[in-house]
Motif scaffolding. Structure first.
Motif, short mmCIF file in Angstrom:
data_model
loop_
_atom_site.label_atom_id
_atom_site.label_comp_id
_atom_site.label_asym_id
_atom_site.label_seq_id
_atom_site.Cartn_x
_atom_site.Cartn_y
_atom_site.Cartn_z
N ARG A 1 0.82 -1.22 0.00
CA ARG A 1 0.00 0.00 0.00
C ARG A 1 0.85 1.26 0.00
O ARG A 1 0.45 2.28 -0.57
N ASP A 2 2.03 1.25 0.62
CA ASP A 2 2.89 2.42 0.55
C ASP A 2 3.33 2.69 -0.88
O ASP A 2 3.33 3.84 -1.34
N THR A 3 3.71 1.63 -1.60
CA THR A 3 4.13 1.81 -2.99
C THR A 3 2.96 2.26 -3.85
O THR A 3 3.10 3.15 -4.71
N ALA A 4 1.79 1.67 -3.64
CA ALA A 4 0.60 2.07 -4.40
C ALA A 4 0.23 3.52 -4.13
O ALA A 4 -0.13 4.27 -5.05
N ARG A 5 0.32 3.93 -2.87
CA ARG A 5 -0.01 5.32 -2.53
C ARG A 5 1.00 6.28 -3.12
O ARG A 5 0.64 7.37 -3.60
N PHE A 6 2.28 5.89 -3.13
CA PHE A 6 3.28 6.75 -3.75
C PHE A 6 2.99 6.96 -5.24
O PHE A 6 3.05 8.07 -5.75
N ILE A 7 2.69 5.86 -5.94
CA ILE A 7 2.43 5.97 -7.38
C ILE A 7 1.22 6.85 -7.64
O ILE A 7 1.22 7.70 -8.54
N ALA A 8 0.17 6.69 -6.86
CA ALA A 8 -1.03 7.51 -7.04
C ALA A 8 -0.74 8.98 -6.78
O ALA A 8 -1.20 9.86 -7.52
N ASP A 9 0.05 9.26 -5.74
CA ASP A 9 0.36 10.65 -5.42
C ASP A 9 1.30 11.26 -6.45
O ASP A 9 1.15 12.42 -6.84
N ALA A 10 2.29 10.48 -6.90
CA ALA A 10 3.19 10.97 -7.94
C ALA A 10 2.42 11.32 -9.20
O ALA A 10 2.71 12.32 -9.88
N GLU A 11 1.42 10.52 -9.51
CA GLU A 11 0.57 10.76 -10.70
C GLU A 11 -0.28 12.01 -10.51
O GLU A 11 -0.48 12.79 -11.45
#
Length: 470
Positions: free
Chosen positions: A225-235
């Motif tokens: 979930r940390d990696t998924a949240r990072f990708i979503a926020d970076a996007e």
């Protein structure tokens, strides 16, 4: 076994980055408490791990007291930046004594993107010289060590970030990947390491104009979930119009996947017994979850290995011969380590074939991506064998021996860099001596969503080993 971790009953506890951000947002802890806990943890483990290149705690403390963070997914969460990425006020030495310690005067593009997620950078993390090898070892200083067993390599080139996150000193940290440099240390240190699609995150300053841009920026983390949240926020921070949106992935997908199982490295060697068992066990696991697997060879000629080394050597040659222009006038090529000089000499000897090597890499990209005409995902080991002990990949050993060992170890990750496709390493197995074994899943351009959905499913089906439980 010499295991080191910093988990304790403090403000960070055993939380991941999302959990810490939620506690800060709810007022249960302050960003000041979070950063002090992280600094205490770093002080506990870094004397052994050697993972901090530059300490920046006073600025981090001031930001925490001022609560001066953007409203991103990780507002107030302590983190670190890899020391090949410019962050104003800190020197960017690329892991090499050849580069001066002049502080950067401005952030590069990815630094701004990373800061916009709200992270509080406490320092810069170690990498081997210019990120050119798969272990964070040096010819002039102590190596960065693996917290699961400090006799072992933490991987590279994002070894410092991986060591700190695995040891519990930080919940997430910046990493980047030009041949496996997110996925390799994630595999060695038991972390989640997603190399995004080329262009998904802001490009690395030093390679964005190269003939083939190999490098993607991202993070290493302990949870999907940390990696998924990072990708979503970076996007959210930097939308990319020519790639399919990922959005916030929060759990497994419903679609059952057709998965290509690849167990034969392009180098032609057999996997070691433990790596082979690990990847076949995970193939069986994904079958029990309803996905279909089929064993296939990579449709890429073995000349790819030579072509990738040629291109990798070109990067070393460029910094060797033009370092004063690439970095600053303080660059001293006499301080380059043997591996960097050896790669530069390799390039000079074989410069005549560089155009054909670049063409070969581009042909290999088309062949590699053709697998996705039939398969949603490619499953393989992350590495050609289990992580080695410190010294095996030492950059000071004979160049030819170092390159032979390196290509045997880094046998699966580079294809995604030349193709630009996303791939994730998941900590789904361990060796008999307790060292993590990473399993890689790769998808076609822009399809991080499928990888993250599958990663959530596998994390639930086979929870990742925790260093504090061992």
């Amino acid at each position: 076994m010499k295991r080191v971790h910093a988990f304790t009953d403090d403000a960070l506890g055993e939380l991941d980055g999302v959990g810490i951000a939620e506690r800060i947002a709810a007022g249960e802890i302050s960003s000041d408490e979070a950063v002090e806990a992280a600094l205490a943890r770093i002080d506990k483990v870094n004397p052994v791990l050697n993972a901090i290149a530059f300490d920046d705690r006073e600025r981090a403390r001031k930001r925490a007291v001022d609560n001066d963070f953007p409203h991103g997914a990780f507002a107030g969460v302590p983190s670190a930046i890899k020391n090949n990425t410019e962050y104003a006020g800190l020197p960017t030495r690329y892991g090499s004594a050849a580069v001066s310690d002049r502080p950067a005067t401005a952030n590069e593009a990815f630094t701004d993107q990373f800061l916009a997620t709200g992270v509080n950078i406490v320092g810069a993390t170690t990498l081997p010289a210019f990120g050119l090898t798969a272990t964070t070892e040096f010819v002039d200083r102590e190596p960065t060590r693996n917290p699961w067993d400090t006799d072992y390599s933490a991987g590279g080139s994002s070894g410092g970030s991986a060591a700190l996150v695995a040891a519990g000193a930080l919940p997430i940290a910046h990493a980047n990947d030009g041949g496996g440099s997110i996925r390799i240390p994630a595999a060695a240190c038991g972390l989640v390491g997603l190399k995004p699609t080329r262009g998904r995150t802001a490009p690395a300053k030093e390679t964005k104009d190269a003939p083939i841009d190999l490098v993607s920026n991202g993070i290493v983390s302990r949870t999907v979930r940390d990696t998924a949240r990072f990708i979503a926020d970076a996007e959210r921070i930097r939308p990319v119009g020519d790639l399919p949106p990922v959005g916030l992935v929060e759990g497994p997908g419903a679609r059952r996947l057709k998965i290509a199982l690849v167990t034969e490295p392009l180098t032609g060697q057999l996997l070691d017994r433990e790596t082979h068992k690990a990847v076949t066990d995970i193939a069986e696991l994904v079958e029990t979850l309803g996905h279909r697997t089929e064993m296939v060879p990579l449709p890429v000629d073995r000349a790819y290995v030579r072509q990738f080394i040629d291109y990798w050597a070109l990067l070393a040659f460029a910094l060797d011969r033009t370092g004063k222009r690439l970095f600053d006038k303080g660059f001293d090529r006499k301080q380059l380590d043997g591996l960097t000089r050896g790669l530069s000499r390799h390039c000079l000897r074989h410069l005549y074939r560089m155009p054909s090597s670049i063409r070969g890499l581009r042909r290999a990209t088309a062949a590699f991506r053709s697998l996705h005409d039939q398969f949603d995902v490619i499953l393989s080991p992350t590495l050609g064998h289990t992580p080695p002990e410190i010294g095996y990949l030492d950059p000071g050993v004979d160049f030819d021996e170092a390159m032979d060992r390196l290509t045997r170890y880094v046998a699966f990750t580079p294809a995604n860099n030349t193709a630009g496709t996303p791939a994730i390493s998941l900590p789904l197995a361990q060796s008999t001596n307790g060292i993590p074994i990473g399993i890689q899943f790769a998808a076609d351009l822009g399809d991080e969503k499928t990888l993250l959905e599958l990663a959530f499913e596998l994390e639930a089906a086979r929870p990742f080993a925790r260093i504090q439980d061992a």
